[in-house]
Scaffold this motif. Structure first.
Motif, short mmCIF file in Angstrom:
data_model
loop_
_atom_site.label_atom_id
_atom_site.label_comp_id
_atom_site.label_asym_id
_atom_site.label_seq_id
_atom_site.Cartn_x
_atom_site.Cartn_y
_atom_site.Cartn_z
N TYR A 1 15.79 8.66 13.45
CA TYR A 1 15.03 8.71 12.20
C TYR A 1 13.64 8.11 12.40
CZ TYR A 1 19.41 9.95 9.90
OH TYR A 1 20.56 10.59 9.53
N SER A 2 12.63 8.74 11.80
CA SER A 2 11.25 8.26 11.88
C SER A 2 10.82 7.75 10.51
CB SER A 2 10.31 9.39 12.32
OG SER A 2 10.67 9.85 13.61
N PHE A 3 10.02 6.69 10.51
CA PHE A 3 9.63 6.03 9.26
C PHE A 3 8.14 6.16 9.01
CE2 PHE A 3 13.70 4.30 10.21
CZ PHE A 3 14.26 3.96 8.99
N ARG A 4 7.81 6.39 7.74
CA ARG A 4 6.41 6.52 7.33
C ARG A 4 5.88 5.24 6.69
NH1 ARG A 4 7.76 10.71 3.11
NH2 ARG A 4 9.75 9.64 3.35
N THR A 5 6.80 4.36 6.25
CA THR A 5 6.41 3.13 5.55
C THR A 5 7.00 1.92 6.28
OG1 THR A 5 8.36 2.93 4.11
CG2 THR A 5 6.60 4.44 3.39
N HIS A 6 6.71 0.75 5.73
CA HIS A 6 7.26 -0.49 6.29
C HIS A 6 8.15 -1.19 5.25
CE1 HIS A 6 4.66 -0.15 9.78
NE2 HIS A 6 3.66 0.13 8.97
N CYS A 7 8.71 -0.43 4.34
CA CYS A 7 9.48 -1.04 3.24
C CYS A 7 10.96 -0.70 3.35
CB CYS A 7 8.94 -0.60 1.89
SG CYS A 7 9.20 1.14 1.55
N ASP A 8 11.77 -1.45 2.60
CA ASP A 8 13.21 -1.27 2.65
C ASP A 8 13.68 -0.02 1.92
OD1 ASP A 8 12.40 -2.38 0.25
OD2 ASP A 8 14.09 -3.76 0.07
N THR A 9 12.87 0.52 1.02
CA THR A 9 13.26 1.72 0.28
C THR A 9 13.58 2.87 1.22
OG1 THR A 9 11.74 1.01 -1.48
CG2 THR A 9 12.59 3.26 -1.60
N SER B 1 0.80 -1.23 0.00
CA SER B 1 0.00 0.00 0.00
C SER B 1 0.83 1.27 0.00
CB SER B 1 -0.93 0.02 1.22
OG SER B 1 -0.16 0.01 2.42
N SER B 2 2.11 1.17 0.40
CA SER B 2 2.98 2.34 0.37
C SER B 2 4.29 1.95 -0.28
CB SER B 2 3.21 2.89 1.79
OG SER B 2 3.81 1.93 2.62
N GLY B 3 5.31 2.77 -0.14
CA GLY B 3 6.60 2.44 -0.75
C GLY B 3 6.73 2.89 -2.19
N GLN B 4 5.83 3.78 -2.63
CA GLN B 4 5.92 4.26 -4.01
C GLN B 4 7.24 5.03 -4.22
OE1 GLN B 4 3.14 4.52 -2.16
NE2 GLN B 4 1.83 3.09 -3.27
N GLN B 5 7.74 4.94 -5.44
CA GLN B 5 8.99 5.61 -5.79
C GLN B 5 8.81 6.43 -7.06
OE1 GLN B 5 12.66 3.26 -5.63
NE2 GLN B 5 11.53 1.58 -4.71
N PRO B 6 9.78 7.36 -7.28
CA PRO B 6 10.89 7.77 -6.43
C PRO B 6 10.40 8.26 -5.07
CG PRO B 6 11.22 8.58 -8.67
CD PRO B 6 9.81 8.04 -8.60
N MET B 7 11.21 7.97 -4.04
CA MET B 7 10.83 8.28 -2.66
C MET B 7 11.75 9.37 -2.11
SD MET B 7 10.64 5.74 0.66
CE MET B 7 9.19 4.83 0.06
N HIS B 8 11.15 10.27 -1.32
CA HIS B 8 11.89 11.36 -0.69
C HIS B 8 12.09 11.09 0.80
CE1 HIS B 8 10.15 13.25 -4.29
NE2 HIS B 8 11.14 14.14 -4.22
N SER B 9 13.20 11.62 1.32
CA SER B 9 13.37 11.63 2.77
C SER B 9 12.39 12.63 3.37
CB SER B 9 14.81 12.02 3.10
OG SER B 9 15.12 13.30 2.56
N ALA B 10 12.20 12.54 4.68
CA ALA B 10 11.23 13.42 5.36
C ALA B 10 11.56 14.89 5.18
CB ALA B 10 11.17 13.07 6.85
N ASP B 11 12.85 15.21 5.12
CA ASP B 11 13.25 16.61 4.94
C ASP B 11 13.30 17.03 3.48
OD1 ASP B 11 15.55 15.36 4.04
OD2 ASP B 11 16.80 15.99 5.72
#
Length: 629
Positions: free
Chosen positions: A93-101, A57-67
């Motif tokens: 670091y805080s994570f928004r997804t559950h993926c390795d990306t 459901s998440s992990g779409q790319q290209p992916m940006h860091s939080a900042d």
């Protein structure tokens, strides 16, 4: 698995053509049919095609860091990402997804270029660090995932998972490299870091590349290599137990997926071992698949069925037409450059079959290179003993002469086909091994190539591919050829074959026997644990005796072969003549037509077996046609 592309203005912040970026990205739709994404900003464009495996459901790319300072496009799987995530969370670091990306993004911010040292998996990725004005690319240690790049005349650096993505760019130079032609007809593929084109390259396995805007240097950095330093083992039995435990752990971490998962099961030792360990780690029946051939000389399906029955797998098998040569033109489009391993045909079919059941499969690739399973390793050690018996000054002229005068007896029983062995013994160790693995020998290539191509080569020979590794190659004869194969054949042939064939069907293939921690450990095993007398994979087979029956472990190796010789005398007879003697090869000016006619005539008359050479030429001709030459 996925496909990645990118355009980077090395000198400034010019506008990136988003339409061109999209075209490059969509050329790899097959690698990731689930989703596609683009990112563009002044001087940079990233593209991504996604095959969703984890965190659907998440992990779409290209992916940006939080900042928003770092953006990533990534192809692969990092199996230790939960552990890395824990480390990074402890660093704040805080994570928004559950993926390795997302883990790779913050690993870069935490550890910089050294992040690759912490990644355990298969990967090819590119990230842009805006504050540092740095583009960073990396490829996994063994080369499971591909990455191509080129610097264009306008100062743009472009990259992609496949060569076809780069070829969408109108400024890509497509002049064929004559040394790559020599390499291709020597090895049957174009070894890294070259491609068939002069100005296009592959990032080598175990390498990364950092490019800072304003700096024109493109200098890949090696971050990993395997060493064959001997380890301390209390006994062979203890080493065997440790091997199985290490492989079990490598299998276990590769069984994580949010989509259906299974395994290739050929009936050989490596795939059977992987399935046996998967069965012990799974509460549900393992999905397995294999293909069968009508010709018993090529058919291993009964052995696959034996393993499937023992471990109660959900097994699927389909028979391939023994004259399944309809894929010849398809293959040249898949591989984008000349590629002459005919087992790509059944590999394509078994990937097609697997996709009917699953999205992820585990394979047994890598066992032969790491544990000395190829017959040629045994022959090389025999030849090394012969080399050690006579001084070079006597051995080389004696055996070179014997090899030259000994007839080529393709039709004779194997015991009388000694020409290649005699020729190999007349060379030094590295040149002898090259002679044994060459698709066309030095002499054949000399006869095949025209004066024009020989002049363009300026004395270059494909043996130089091996010479690149001479300084780092181990001194032990067996370890040396294993190292050479890990550096050339594994990435250039085996993994290329599997990546393109699987991704053509949007199928992800994971390779536990190429887990880098396992590879490092196996390299420390004594050579006698790997090749013991005539038995390759000796320790592996002994350690698997409680898991697999002896007729799986100790039967002769068959391989994934196809009946080329009979094809070229039968149903493909006219096609061979048209391809080898037609305009496409002729217009290059690179080939000796007289020798081409000789090969076709001799083979089709049954006087010589030129099937490997003919297949190489067929695939080269198909490449030229598809590439518009």
């Amino acid at each position: 698995m996925c496909g990645i592309v990118g355009i980077f203005d090395m000198q400034g912040s010019g506008e990136i053509d988003r339409g061109l970026l999209s075209k490059m990205n969509e050329s790899q739709f097959h690698r990731g049919p689930d989703e596609g994404g683009l990112h563009s900003e002044p001087g940079l464009g990233f593209g991504h095609r996604r095959l969703s495996i984890i965190d659907l459901s998440s992990g779409q790319q290209p992916m940006h860091s939080a900042d928003r300072n770092v953006v990533l496009t990534y192809n692969g799987e990092v199996y230790n990402f939960p552990e890395l995530r824990g480390e990074l969370e402890a660093l704040g670091y805080s994570f928004r997804t559950h993926c390795d990306t997302e883990v790779i993004l913050y690993a870069w911010q935490a550890w910089g270029e050294a992040c690759v040292d912490r990644l355990r998996g298969m990967f090819a990725f590119a990230l842009w660090d805006r504050p540092q004005q740095t583009l960073f690319l990396a490829r996994d240690r063994l080369g499971v995932k591909p990455l191509y790049y080129s610097l264009l005349a306008n100062g743009h650096f472009i990259f992609g998972s496949e060569l076809k993505a780069l070829k969408q760019h109108p400024l890509l130079p497509t002049r064929i490299d004559p040394t790559a032609v020599e390499d291709y007809f020597g090895f049957g593929y174009v070894p890294d870091p070259k491609t068939i084109y002069r100005d296009v390259y592959k990032l080598e396995p175990g390498y990364s590349l950092a490019i800072r805007r304003g700096d024109e240097r493109i200098k890949p950095r090696q971050y990993w290599d395997v060493t064959f330093d001997p380890g301390n083992f209390s006994s062979m039995d203890a080493a065997g137990e440790e091997l199985i435990e290490r492989l079990r752990e490598a299998v276990k971490i590769r069984m994580m997926a949010d989509v259906p998962l299974g395994a290739f099961l050929s009936g050989g030792v490596d795939s059977s071992a992987v399935v046996a360990l998967m069965a012990g780690l799974s509460d549900d029946p393992v999905n397995t698949c294999s293909i069968s051939f009508g010709d018993p000389k090529f058919n291993e399906s009964q052995f696959a069925a034996q393993v499937a029955g023992r471990y109660h797998t959900a097994h699927r098998v389909e028979q391939v037409d023994p004259d399944d040569f309809s894929l010849i033109d398809c293959l040249s489009g898949l591989y984008d450059e000349p590629y002459a391993d005919s087992s790509a045909l059944p590999t394509y079919r078994v990937c097609e079959l697997a996709k009917k059941q699953v999205t992820v499969v585990l394979s047994g690739d890598g066992g032969d290179e790491n544990l000395a399973g190829y017959r040629r390793y045994r022959w090389h050690t025999y030849e090394e003993r012969m080399r050690s018996l006579l001084p070079d000054g006597l051995r080389m002229p004696l055996f070179s002469t014997l090899g030259r005068v000994y007839p080529k007896l393709d039709w004779a029983p194997k015991v009388f086909r000694a020409k290649t062995t005699l020729e190999s013994i007349g060379r030094d160790s590295m040149a002898g091994y090259f002679h044994s693995v060459s698709v066309l020998s030095n002499g054949m290539r000399q006869q095949l190539f025209s004066e024009q191509l020989r002049a363009e080569l300026q004395g270059y020979g494909a043996i130089e591919v091996f010479h690149r590794y001479r300084e780092k190659a181990p001194s032990d004869p067996l370890s040396m050829v294993q190292y050479l194969d890990l550096k050339t054949y594994l990435a250039g042939d085996i993994l290329t074959k599997v990546d393109r064939a699987s991704m053509a069907h949007a199928l992800e293939v994971r390779v536990p026997l190429l887990d880098y921690k396992l590879v490092e450990w196996m390299a420390t095993l004594p050579p006698s644990y790997k090749l013991n007398g005539r038995e390759g994979k000796y320790l592996f087979k002994k350690s698997l005796e409680s898991h697999l029956p002896n007729d799986i472990l100790y039967r002769p190796k068959m391989g994934f072969a196809v009946p080329l010789s009979s094809w070229f005398r039968g149903p493909l007879k006219e096609r061979v003549r048209e391809a080898l003697l037609g305009n496409t090869l002729g217009q290059t000016g690179w080939f000796n037509r007289t020798y081409l006619e000789h090969m076709v005539t001799q083979h089709q008359a049954g006087l010589r077996d030129y099937s490997a050479a003919i297949w190489s030429l067929l695939m080269f001709e198909a490449f030229l046609r598809n590439a518009g030459f």
